[in-house]
Design an enzyme around this catalytic site. Structure first.
Site, PDB file in Angstrom:
ATOM      1  N   ARG A 224       0.894  -1.118  -0.317  1.00 40.89           N
ATOM      2  CA  ARG A 224      -0.222  -0.110   0.152  1.00 40.89           C
ATOM      3  C   ARG A 224       1.091   1.235  -0.053  1.00 40.89           C
ATOM      4  O   ARG A 224       1.841   1.190   0.584  1.00 40.89           O
ATOM      5  CB  ARG A 224      -0.842  -0.058   1.216  1.00 40.89           C
ATOM      6  CG  ARG A 224      -1.983  -1.139   0.997  1.00 40.89           C
ATOM      7  CD  ARG A 224      -3.115  -0.748   0.223  1.00 40.89           C
ATOM      8  NE  ARG A 224      -4.159  -1.531   0.282  1.00 40.89           N
ATOM      9  CZ  ARG A 224      -4.161  -2.533  -0.795  1.00 40.89           C
ATOM     10  NH1 ARG A 224      -3.255  -2.903  -1.498  1.00 40.89           N
ATOM     11  NH2 ARG A 224      -5.281  -3.419  -1.006  1.00 40.89           N
ATOM     12  N   GLU A 250      -2.125   8.478  -4.502  1.00 35.06           N
ATOM     13  CA  GLU A 250      -2.575   7.563  -5.481  1.00 35.06           C
ATOM     14  C   GLU A 250      -4.177   8.043  -5.977  1.00 35.06           C
ATOM     15  O   GLU A 250      -4.943   7.954  -5.143  1.00 35.06           O
ATOM     16  CB  GLU A 250      -2.644   6.079  -5.042  1.00 35.06           C
ATOM     17  CG  GLU A 250      -2.493   5.155  -6.471  1.00 35.06           C
ATOM     18  CD  GLU A 250      -2.414   3.674  -5.832  1.00 35.06           C
ATOM     19  OE1 GLU A 250      -3.299   2.937  -6.128  1.00 35.06           O
ATOM     20  OE2 GLU A 250      -1.494   3.656  -5.261  1.00 35.06           O
ATOM     21  N   HIS A 269      -0.397   0.537  -9.886  1.00 41.77           N
ATOM     22  CA  HIS A 269      -1.221  -0.266  -9.110  1.00 41.77           C
ATOM     23  C   HIS A 269      -1.831  -1.166 -10.066  1.00 41.77           C
ATOM     24  O   HIS A 269      -3.134  -1.568 -10.065  1.00 41.77           O
ATOM     25  CB  HIS A 269      -2.412   0.507  -8.464  1.00 41.77           C
ATOM     26  CG  HIS A 269      -2.805  -0.100  -7.269  1.00 41.77           C
ATOM     27  ND1 HIS A 269      -3.453   0.580  -6.008  1.00 41.77           N
ATOM     28  CD2 HIS A 269      -2.926  -1.427  -6.834  1.00 41.77           C
ATOM     29  CE1 HIS A 269      -3.717  -0.291  -5.105  1.00 41.77           C
ATOM     30  NE2 HIS A 269      -3.341  -1.314  -5.522  1.00 41.77           N
TER      31      HIS A 269
END
Length: 306
Positions: A224, A250, A269
Site C-alpha cells: 500500500r 494515488e 497499481h
C-alpha cells in the site's frame, strides 16, 4: 440458506446454488431499485480506485446485508463502511501469484536497468554498461504473509538470500518481527514491502529506514502506498532506488515530483490484476456462494458480524 446475492461476474450467477437468487453488478451506476433483500454483496473489483465510490456507497442501501465479500486482499478502506452486524470477507490468496510475479518483474527491471534499454532501443542507441544482479542479493520481504511467501518462492531460484519479516516474530518459521527491521536493513540489497495498511504500518518505511540502507539499495512497494513515506523517498535523490506499484498519493498527480525522481520506477497499481487473478476470483466466489447457501463457514473472514 436462501437469499439474494449481488456479484460481479455472470459466471457466478450461472453457477450459483438454486436456493440463491443472484444478480450481477459490475460497478458503475448502482441499481436504482430491488436492493432491499440483498444479503450477500461481492464488491466489484477495481484495483486502482481509492477511497469511497459508488461500489461502497451501495453499502448504505442494503438493509438486509449479512455478508460483504471483497476480492482484494486489503480491506482497511472498507472496515469503517461495513455495519458491525455484517460479516466481512476478503480475497486473501487470489492475488498472490499476480503480485509476486509483478514484484519479481520490478526487481529484475530495476536490477538489470530494463527501462534504460527500452529508451535506448527507441532512440536506436547501442551502449552497454555494467549491470547489477539479483543473484547473491539479500532480499528483505517485509510483510511475510501469503503474498510474501509467493514472492519468496519466485526469488529462491534466482540464488537470493531471502530474509522474512512480519508484524511479529515467528521463530519456528524463521520470521523476524518488525521490531528487528532496523537491525536487518544495513545488510539488505533489496527490500520488498508487501504489508497491509494499518495504523501500525502507515509510514513504516521513512527517513530513518532509508538512512540505514546502503547506497544503491532498492526498495520495492507492492503493498500500500502510505506504508512508504514519499517525502523521505524524494529526499534520497537517487541514493536509494525504488520500484513502486503503489504510491502516496494515488493516483499520482501529473505534476508530482515522483514521476521524475532519479532511480524510481513506477507502475500504476496493476500488480494484483493480471490474467491469473480473474479465473481464480470467479472460482472463489462460486465456492463462497456455495458455502453461504449451505450455511457452512465462509472462507477468508476478516471480521465476523456481531
Amino acid at each position: 440458506m436462501g437469499g439474494r446475492a449481488l456479484v460481479q461476474w455472470e459466471q457466478n450467477r450461472n453457477n450459483a446454488p438454486s436456493s440463491l437468487h443472484v444478480d450481477v453488478y459490475a460497478g458503475g451506476s448502482a441499481p436504482a431499485t430491488g436492493l432491499e433483500d440483498v444479503a450477500f454483496y461481492q464488491v466489484p473489483y477495481a484495483p486502482s480506485t481509492q477511497g469511497v465510490d459508488e461500489r461502497y456507497d451501495l453499502l448504505s442501501r442494503l438493509p438486509s446485508l449479512e455478508v460483504v465479500q471483497l476480492v482484494s486482499a486489503g480491506y482497511e478502506h472498507v472496515l469503517p463502511l461495513v455495519p458491525d452486524h455484517v460479516t466481512l470477507c476478503n480475497g486473501r490468496g487470489l492475488h498472490d501469484a499476480s503480485t509476486a510475479e509483478h514484484a519479481l518483474g520490478l526487481i529484475l527491471a530495476a536490477q538489470r536497468d530494463l527501462p534504460r534499454w527500452a529508451v535506448d532501443q527507441k532512440e536506436h542507441r547501442w551502449g552497454s554498461v555494467p549491470l547489477r544482479s539479483l543473484a547473491d542479493s539479500r532480499v528483505l520481504i517485509v510483510g511475510y504473509g501469503s503474498i510474501g511467501q509467493a514472492i519468496e518462492r519466485r526469488l529462491v531460484p534466482f540464488e537470493t538470500d531471502v530474509v522474512r519479516v512480519a508484524g511479529r516474530a515467528r521463530p519456528d518459521e524463521g520470521v523476524h518481527g518488525i521490531d528487528e527491521l532496523h537491525g536487518l536493513l544495513p545488510d539488505a540489497d533489496i527490500v520488498v514491502l508487501v504489508t497491509p495498511l494499518t495504523e501500525h504500518t502507515r509510514g513504516l518505511f521513512g527517513a530513518a529506514e532509508f538512512a540505514l540502507l546502503s547506497d544503491d539499495a532498492l526498495v520495492v512497494n507492492v503493498g500500500r502506498g502510505p506504508v512508504l513515506d514519499t517525502e523521505a523517498l524524494l529526499a534520497q535523490n537517487g541514493r536509494v532506488r525504488a520500484a513502486l506499484d503503489v504510491t502516496d498519493p494515488e493516483p499520482l498527480p501529473v505534476e508530482h515530483p515522483l514521476w521524475d525522481q532519479p532511480g524510481v520506477y513506477l507502475t500504476p497499481h496493476v500488480a494484483g490484476g493480471s490474467a491469473a487473478f480473474y479465473p481464480r476470483a470467479r472460482a472463489f466466489i462460486d465456492d463462497q456462494l456455495a458455502r453461504w447457501a449451505a450455511g457452512a463457514p465462509l472462507a477468508n473472514v476478516v471480521r465476523p458480524g456481531r
